[in-house]
Design an enzyme around this catalytic site. Sequence first.
Site, PDB file in Angstrom:
ATOM      1  N   LYS A 296       0.633  -1.193   0.180  1.00  0.00           N
ATOM      2  CA  LYS A 296       0.040   0.035   0.237  1.00  0.00           C
ATOM      3  C   LYS A 296       0.987   1.325  -0.030  1.00  0.00           C
ATOM      4  CE  LYS A 296      -3.840  -2.170   2.246  1.00  0.00           C
ATOM      5  NZ  LYS A 296      -4.883  -2.521   2.902  1.00  0.00           N
TER       6      LYS A 296
ATOM      7  N   ASP B  95      -9.597   2.069   3.094  1.00  0.00           N
ATOM      8  CA  ASP B  95      -9.528   1.375   4.240  1.00  0.00           C
ATOM      9  C   ASP B  95     -10.282   2.211   5.447  1.00  0.00           C
ATOM     10  OD1 ASP B  95      -8.649  -0.968   3.035  1.00  0.00           O
ATOM     11  OD2 ASP B  95      -6.484  -0.089   3.300  1.00  0.00           O
TER      12      ASP B  95
HETATM   13  P1  NDP Z   1       1.973  -3.967   6.070  1.00  0.00           P
HETATM   14  O1  NDP Z   1       2.918  -4.959   5.600  1.00  0.00           O
HETATM   15  O2  NDP Z   1       2.258  -2.732   5.642  1.00  0.00           O
HETATM   16  O3  NDP Z   1       2.363  -3.837   7.994  1.00  0.00           O
HETATM   17  C1  NDP Z   1       2.442  -5.064   8.634  1.00  0.00           C
HETATM   18  C2  NDP Z   1       2.477  -4.736  10.087  1.00  0.00           C
HETATM   19  O4  NDP Z   1       2.336  -5.967  10.698  1.00  0.00           O
HETATM   20  C3  NDP Z   1       3.784  -4.127  10.543  1.00  0.00           C
HETATM   21  O5  NDP Z   1       3.711  -3.253  11.554  1.00  0.00           O
HETATM   22  C4  NDP Z   1       4.746  -5.476  10.885  1.00  0.00           C
HETATM   23  O6  NDP Z   1       5.614  -5.164  11.910  1.00  0.00           O
HETATM   24  C5  NDP Z   1       3.509  -6.023  11.598  1.00  0.00           C
HETATM   25  N1  NDP Z   1       3.804  -7.772  11.553  1.00  0.00           N
HETATM   26  C6  NDP Z   1       3.938  -8.543  10.686  1.00  0.00           C
HETATM   27  N2  NDP Z   1       4.338  -9.859  11.019  1.00  0.00           N
HETATM   28  C7  NDP Z   1       4.381  -9.555  12.529  1.00  0.00           C
HETATM   29  C8  NDP Z   1       4.400 -10.332  13.488  1.00  0.00           C
HETATM   30  N3  NDP Z   1       4.568 -11.824  13.050  1.00  0.00           N
HETATM   31  N4  NDP Z   1       4.503 -10.025  14.856  1.00  0.00           N
HETATM   32  C9  NDP Z   1       4.134  -8.965  15.124  1.00  0.00           C
HETATM   33  N5  NDP Z   1       3.979  -7.757  14.003  1.00  0.00           N
HETATM   34  C10 NDP Z   1       3.907  -8.295  12.749  1.00  0.00           C
HETATM   35  O7  NDP Z   1       0.597  -4.448   5.943  1.00  0.00           O
HETATM   36  P2  NDP Z   1      -0.853  -3.788   6.034  1.00  0.00           P
HETATM   37  O8  NDP Z   1      -0.945  -2.716   6.940  1.00  0.00           O
HETATM   38  O9  NDP Z   1      -1.043  -3.572   4.519  1.00  0.00           O
HETATM   39  O10 NDP Z   1      -1.759  -4.954   6.481  1.00  0.00           O
HETATM   40  C11 NDP Z   1      -1.921  -5.534   7.543  1.00  0.00           C
HETATM   41  C12 NDP Z   1      -2.925  -6.468   7.758  1.00  0.00           C
HETATM   42  O11 NDP Z   1      -4.271  -5.799   7.827  1.00  0.00           O
HETATM   43  C13 NDP Z   1      -2.931  -7.706   7.046  1.00  0.00           C
HETATM   44  O12 NDP Z   1      -3.342  -8.703   7.424  1.00  0.00           O
HETATM   45  C14 NDP Z   1      -4.018  -7.105   5.970  1.00  0.00           C
HETATM   46  O13 NDP Z   1      -4.763  -8.516   5.301  1.00  0.00           O
HETATM   47  C15 NDP Z   1      -4.932  -6.522   7.001  1.00  0.00           C
HETATM   48  N6  NDP Z   1      -6.124  -5.562   6.181  1.00  0.00           N
HETATM   49  C16 NDP Z   1      -7.490  -5.900   6.198  1.00  0.00           C
HETATM   50  C17 NDP Z   1      -8.342  -5.324   5.656  1.00  0.00           C
HETATM   51  C18 NDP Z   1      -9.868  -5.400   5.413  1.00  0.00           C
HETATM   52  O14 NDP Z   1     -10.493  -4.931   4.931  1.00  0.00           O
HETATM   53  N7  NDP Z   1     -10.366  -6.352   6.305  1.00  0.00           N
HETATM   54  C19 NDP Z   1      -8.015  -4.059   4.798  1.00  0.00           C
HETATM   55  C20 NDP Z   1      -6.389  -3.586   5.001  1.00  0.00           C
HETATM   56  C21 NDP Z   1      -5.427  -4.274   5.437  1.00  0.00           C
HETATM   57  P3  NDP Z   1       7.027  -4.535  11.680  1.00  0.00           P
HETATM   58  O15 NDP Z   1       7.112  -3.055  11.349  1.00  0.00           O
HETATM   59  O16 NDP Z   1       7.815  -4.887  12.766  1.00  0.00           O
HETATM   60  O17 NDP Z   1       7.477  -5.396  10.278  1.00  0.00           O
END
Ligand code: NDP
Length: 263
Positions: free
Chosen positions: A63, A99
Amino acid sequence: MKLFAIFGDPVSHSRSPLMHNSVFKNLNYKACYTRVHLRDGSKLKETFFALGLSGANVTVPHKEAAYTACDEVRGFAKKVGVVNTLINENGRLIGYNTDADGFMFAIKEFGDIKNILVLGAGGTAKALSAKFIDSGIKVTVLNRSEDKLTYFKELGCECFGWEDFLLKKYDLVVNTTSAGLKDEELPAPLALIEAILENTSFVADAIYGKVTPFLKMAKEKNITCKDGADMLLGQGVLANELFVNYELKTSDIKLQMSKSFEI
Ligand code: NDP
């Protein structure tokens, strides 16, 4: 026939094709929506135009790359630097974010929320936190990587990494991490999650289509909670309005999308 798609990695779990195709098919709009597994976010723009798309959605983890790829970014997306909806406007790539409004729609049923803990600091966390602050809600952000917190500090959120977290009471805790999406991980260490769940009234997870370990723990503690399905519906309706350039009625779009959830 117009072609739309969702870009993501992973993307096979996405319900967006079902939702948008249900609208196009049942409201006789000549379009089709597919999914594209894109690993390299820097290839987003060239892939979009190579496929001849009229529009697209963008999901995890592209995104912020989508924001960079755009020729022009409009509305709320401009403020947060996060794009989840792309429109081909005469060969120019225009970016929007649906979103945050989708999520506000989803938490309406929780009533008056004044104080939210956001787990995660990715694109979704940015969009939601900015919308919460705009709505006068106090926001705390907890993320694994502390170097991602600068944006949130500037926004006016209280920010923590796992090591220095100071627990308070919250109306709502939202999981915006991708922990639990394709694995069985918790969004923070077990002891922190236990303590957080003891101190919140409501829980929401952005992930949909499965009960994440986080949501499972919340349910076991009898906390009123919801997964990301309503957020998905909310953002999807707003994205579809952009795709069809407001030629269809919002209530019709919403009805068809809701029906697709029953499949
Ligand atoms: P990003 O990749 O931008 O961000 C992911 C975040 O998750 C980061 O803060 C990362 O931390 C953290 N993270 C990933 N793995 C772990 C872990 N194992 N333990 C702790 N923290 C973790 O993703 P998005 O923001 O685009 O999306 C996030 C989620 O939201 C996804 O699962 C997506 O499917 C969901 N979503 C759902 C929507 C809906 O309509 N229902 C709409 C938008 C998103 P770090 O900074 O440390 O890497």
